[in-house]
Design an enzyme around this catalytic site. Structure first.
Site, PDB file in Angstrom:
ATOM      1  N   CYS A  96       0.807  -1.227   0.000  1.00 43.75           N
ATOM      2  CA  CYS A  96       0.000   0.000   0.000  1.00 43.75           C
ATOM      3  C   CYS A  96       0.835   1.270   0.000  1.00 43.75           C
ATOM      4  O   CYS A  96       0.322   2.355  -0.266  1.00 43.75           O
ATOM      5  CB  CYS A  96      -0.954  -0.003   1.186  1.00 43.75           C
ATOM      6  SG  CYS A  96      -1.965  -1.478   1.253  1.00 43.75           S
TER       7      CYS A  96
ATOM      8  N   HIS B  68      -3.504   6.789   3.103  1.00 41.04           N
ATOM      9  CA  HIS B  68      -3.875   5.490   2.544  1.00 41.04           C
ATOM     10  C   HIS B  68      -5.304   5.168   2.959  1.00 41.04           C
ATOM     11  O   HIS B  68      -5.701   5.368   4.101  1.00 41.04           O
ATOM     12  CB  HIS B  68      -2.911   4.409   3.033  1.00 41.04           C
ATOM     13  CG  HIS B  68      -3.296   3.044   2.559  1.00 41.04           C
ATOM     14  ND1 HIS B  68      -3.624   2.789   1.243  1.00 41.04           N
ATOM     15  CD2 HIS B  68      -3.422   1.857   3.212  1.00 41.04           C
ATOM     16  CE1 HIS B  68      -3.927   1.517   1.102  1.00 41.04           C
ATOM     17  NE2 HIS B  68      -3.828   0.928   2.282  1.00 41.04           N
TER      18      HIS B  68
ATOM     19  N   ASN C  22     -10.011  -0.806   0.098  1.00 41.77           N
ATOM     20  CA  ASN C  22      -8.552  -0.670   0.083  1.00 41.77           C
ATOM     21  C   ASN C  22      -8.031  -1.175  -1.267  1.00 41.77           C
ATOM     22  O   ASN C  22      -8.099  -2.369  -1.546  1.00 41.77           O
ATOM     23  CB  ASN C  22      -7.965  -1.486   1.240  1.00 41.77           C
ATOM     24  CG  ASN C  22      -6.446  -1.406   1.320  1.00 41.77           C
ATOM     25  OD1 ASN C  22      -5.796  -0.858   0.440  1.00 41.77           O
ATOM     26  ND2 ASN C  22      -5.891  -1.962   2.381  1.00 41.77           N
TER      27      ASN C  22
HETATM   28  N1  ACO Z   1     -18.154  -9.556   9.287  1.00 42.81           N
HETATM   29  C1  ACO Z   1     -18.559  -9.853  10.539  1.00 42.81           C
HETATM   30  N2  ACO Z   1     -17.704 -10.186  11.514  1.00 42.81           N
HETATM   31  C2  ACO Z   1     -16.381 -10.217  11.218  1.00 42.81           C
HETATM   32  C3  ACO Z   1     -15.890  -9.915   9.938  1.00 42.81           C
HETATM   33  C4  ACO Z   1     -16.842  -9.585   8.949  1.00 42.81           C
HETATM   34  N3  ACO Z   1     -16.480  -9.269   7.694  1.00 42.81           N
HETATM   35  N4  ACO Z   1     -14.551 -10.011   9.942  1.00 42.81           N
HETATM   36  C5  ACO Z   1     -14.199 -10.370  11.185  1.00 42.81           C
HETATM   37  N5  ACO Z   1     -15.298 -10.497  11.955  1.00 42.81           N
HETATM   38  C6  ACO Z   1     -15.380 -10.861  13.364  1.00 42.81           C
HETATM   39  C7  ACO Z   1     -14.153 -11.606  13.827  1.00 42.81           C
HETATM   40  O1  ACO Z   1     -14.288 -12.985  13.560  1.00 42.81           O
HETATM   41  C8  ACO Z   1     -14.177 -11.311  15.323  1.00 42.81           C
HETATM   42  O2  ACO Z   1     -15.111 -12.177  15.950  1.00 42.81           O
HETATM   43  P1  ACO Z   1     -14.782 -12.853  17.377  1.00 42.81           P
HETATM   44  O3  ACO Z   1     -14.606 -11.680  18.319  1.00 42.81           O
HETATM   45  O4  ACO Z   1     -15.985 -13.677  17.625  1.00 42.81           O
HETATM   46  O5  ACO Z   1     -13.525 -13.621  17.157  1.00 42.81           O
HETATM   47  C9  ACO Z   1     -14.768  -9.894  15.400  1.00 42.81           C
HETATM   48  O6  ACO Z   1     -15.424  -9.669  14.143  1.00 42.81           O
HETATM   49  C10 ACO Z   1     -13.726  -8.814  15.637  1.00 42.81           C
HETATM   50  O7  ACO Z   1     -12.637  -9.024  14.770  1.00 42.81           O
HETATM   51  P2  ACO Z   1     -11.361  -8.080  14.842  1.00 42.81           P
HETATM   52  O8  ACO Z   1     -10.343  -8.608  13.913  1.00 42.81           O
HETATM   53  O9  ACO Z   1     -10.965  -7.872  16.250  1.00 42.81           O
HETATM   54  O10 ACO Z   1     -11.969  -6.709  14.305  1.00 42.81           O
HETATM   55  P3  ACO Z   1     -11.266  -5.311  14.203  1.00 42.81           P
HETATM   56  O11 ACO Z   1     -12.056  -4.316  14.933  1.00 42.81           O
HETATM   57  O12 ACO Z   1      -9.794  -5.374  14.473  1.00 42.81           O
HETATM   58  O13 ACO Z   1     -11.447  -4.980  12.659  1.00 42.81           O
HETATM   59  C11 ACO Z   1     -10.179  -5.033  10.591  1.00 42.81           C
HETATM   60  C12 ACO Z   1     -10.883  -5.839  11.701  1.00 42.81           C
HETATM   61  C13 ACO Z   1     -11.224  -4.198   9.897  1.00 42.81           C
HETATM   62  C14 ACO Z   1      -9.538  -5.986   9.615  1.00 42.81           C
HETATM   63  C15 ACO Z   1      -9.141  -4.097  11.229  1.00 42.81           C
HETATM   64  O14 ACO Z   1      -8.330  -4.831  12.140  1.00 42.81           O
HETATM   65  C16 ACO Z   1      -8.245  -3.440  10.204  1.00 42.81           C
HETATM   66  O15 ACO Z   1      -8.682  -2.595   9.470  1.00 42.81           O
HETATM   67  N6  ACO Z   1      -6.959  -3.764  10.187  1.00 42.81           N
HETATM   68  C17 ACO Z   1      -5.994  -3.127   9.298  1.00 42.81           C
HETATM   69  C18 ACO Z   1      -6.122  -3.552   7.856  1.00 42.81           C
HETATM   70  C19 ACO Z   1      -5.210  -2.653   7.027  1.00 42.81           C
HETATM   71  O16 ACO Z   1      -5.084  -1.484   7.271  1.00 42.81           O
HETATM   72  N7  ACO Z   1      -4.532  -3.131   6.050  1.00 42.81           N
HETATM   73  C20 ACO Z   1      -3.646  -2.166   5.367  1.00 42.81           C
HETATM   74  C21 ACO Z   1      -2.640  -2.721   4.685  1.00 42.81           C
HETATM   75  S1  ACO Z   1      -3.267  -3.753   3.409  1.00 42.81           S
HETATM   76  C22 ACO Z   1      -1.928  -4.072   2.353  1.00 42.81           C
HETATM   77  O17 ACO Z   1      -0.821  -3.698   2.571  1.00 42.81           O
HETATM   78  C23 ACO Z   1      -2.243  -4.945   1.144  1.00 42.81           C
END
Ligand code: ACO
Length: 335
Positions: free
Chosen positions: A121, A262, A292
């Site tokens: 990214c 980003h 993204n």
């Molecule tokens: N729908 C419903 N529930 C979901 C989903 C979904 N799509 N995805 C995950 N969950 C659930 C999980 O299973 C978890 O359930 P549990 O508590 O029963 O285990 C719960 O939701 C919470 O999951 P978390 O991973 O803790 O959620 P979080 O608030 O951290 O959000 C996310 C997840 C959106 C992926 C976030 O962590 C994020 O944005 N991370 C950064 C991603 C990023 O910026 N990438 C950039 C670089 S990409 C590149 O370089 C190619």
């Protein structure tokens, strides 16, 4: 590490920008039918409402070419005037040749030297900085830099943790050296941390883990991510890179007319801009429309900010990105 040449031999200016998004829209409602998720979850955790998906016959170079043509049109630059093409991508048309070479062919840019950059990214800002160094040596005058991705081919559409996040698209800029220009790149910072390769990667399909008949069903050639870890690193790295670039430029956050970060997650953007003290009205966000798009994200956002008038001549614009590697970069431009 600050990565600004101590004494620029010339001013490096962005003459034009362009972007292209594929026609097909995949909404959160569509995803509700594919995996166990909801519009409410995706919107509240990420800010994303929909993303674009390239057609089966549409390769990353096709997206990049369309974005490039628009940047060339705004810059009023012909294909043969381009003497450097850098394409930032993690979803190249082929392992080799480079996607930049395919784009060169599509454009007829026969005088250009062409190569790709893999910095996830942060790729577009890495490309911008590499182009800046080339232009500063005086050997090349006009560069086309592109961030282009067809991430839909490397998403596991059964993994709700990742499939809701990504989309396809491309952005481009024509960058030129000038003896003097008011619109110019003022400062840049780049960084990498190879100790964190495991938190965000496509583990299979390369030389370390080829896809074989035995592992073909394990989807090792799709995106694997530890979301919370990535989130934490993204906030810290982008905040620090922004502050370092501002310091390098002799500016403060109060001088920034628009930050173009980003476009991965609205909560990441809020966390960074809160820490920098930059309010929402000076923060450009379009991730609700595209998700993204990795290396394309900052490039598309820059083009939309430019074409919509969200950034105006004389504005101080802060670009900042973070991605797998880990990689991060920030650039300050007087627009
Ligand atoms: N729908 C419903 N529930 C979901 C989903 C979904 N799509 N995805 C995950 N969950 C659930 C999980 O299973 C978890 O359930 P549990 O508590 O029963 O285990 C719960 O939701 C919470 O999951 P978390 O991973 O803790 O959620 P979080 O608030 O951290 O959000 C996310 C997840 C959106 C992926 C976030 O962590 C994020 O944005 N991370 C950064 C991603 C990023 O910026 N990438 C950039 C670089 S990409 C590149 O370089 C190619």
């Amino acid at each position: 590490m600050p990565d600004t040449p101590k004494d620029d031999l010339c001013h490096v200016t962005i003459l034009g920008t362009g972007s292209y998004l594929p026609e097909k829209v995949l909404t959160n409602a569509d995803l509700e039918k594919m995996v166990e998720t909801s519009d409410d979850w995706i919107t509240s955790r990420t800010g994303i409402k929909e993303r674009r998906i390239a057609a089966p016959g549409e390769a990353t170079s096709d997206l990049g070419t369309k974005a490039a043509l628009k940047a060339m049109e705004e810059a009023d630059i012909g294909a043969e005037e381009i003497d450097l093409i850098i394409c930032a991508t993690i979803s190249p048309d082929t392992f080799f040749p480079s996607t930049a070479c395919y784009i060169q062919k599509n454009l007829g840019a026969k005088n250009a030297v062409c190569f790709d950059i893999s910095a996830a990214c942060a790729g577009f800002l890495y490309a911008l900085q590499v182009a800046r160094h080339f232009l500063n040596t005086g050997n090349r005058k006009t560069a086309l830099i592109i961030g282009a991705e067809k991430l839909s081919v490397m998403v596991n559409w059964e993994d709700r943790n990742t499939c809701v996040l990504f989309g396809d698209g491309a952005g481009a800029a024509i960058v030129q050296s000038r003896e003097k220009s008011d619109r110019k790149i003022i400062a840049s910072v780049m960084g990498s941390d190879g100790n964190q390769t495991a938190i965000l990667s496509v583990p299979g399909g390369g030389s370390a883990c080829p896809i074989t008949p035995a592992n073909a069903n394990e989807k090792l050639n799709t995106i694997s991510m530890q979301g919370r870890e990535v989130f934490k690193h993204a906030v810290n790295a982008m905040r620090d890179a922004s502050m370092q670039a501002l310091e390098r430029a002799g500016l403060t956050a109060a001088d920034v007319a628009m930050v173009i970060p980003h476009q991965a997650n609205a909560r990441i953007i809020e966390a960074i801009t809160d820490r920098l003290g930059i309010p929402a009205e000076r923060t450009f966000v379009n991730l609700h429309k595209y998700g993204n798009t990795s290396a394309a994200a900052v490039a598309i956002a820059l083009d939309e900010a430019n074409k919509s008038g969200a950034i105006k001549p004389g504005d101080i614009v802060l670009l900042v990105a973070f991605g797998a590697g880990l990689t991060w970069a920030s650039t300050i431009i007087r627009w």
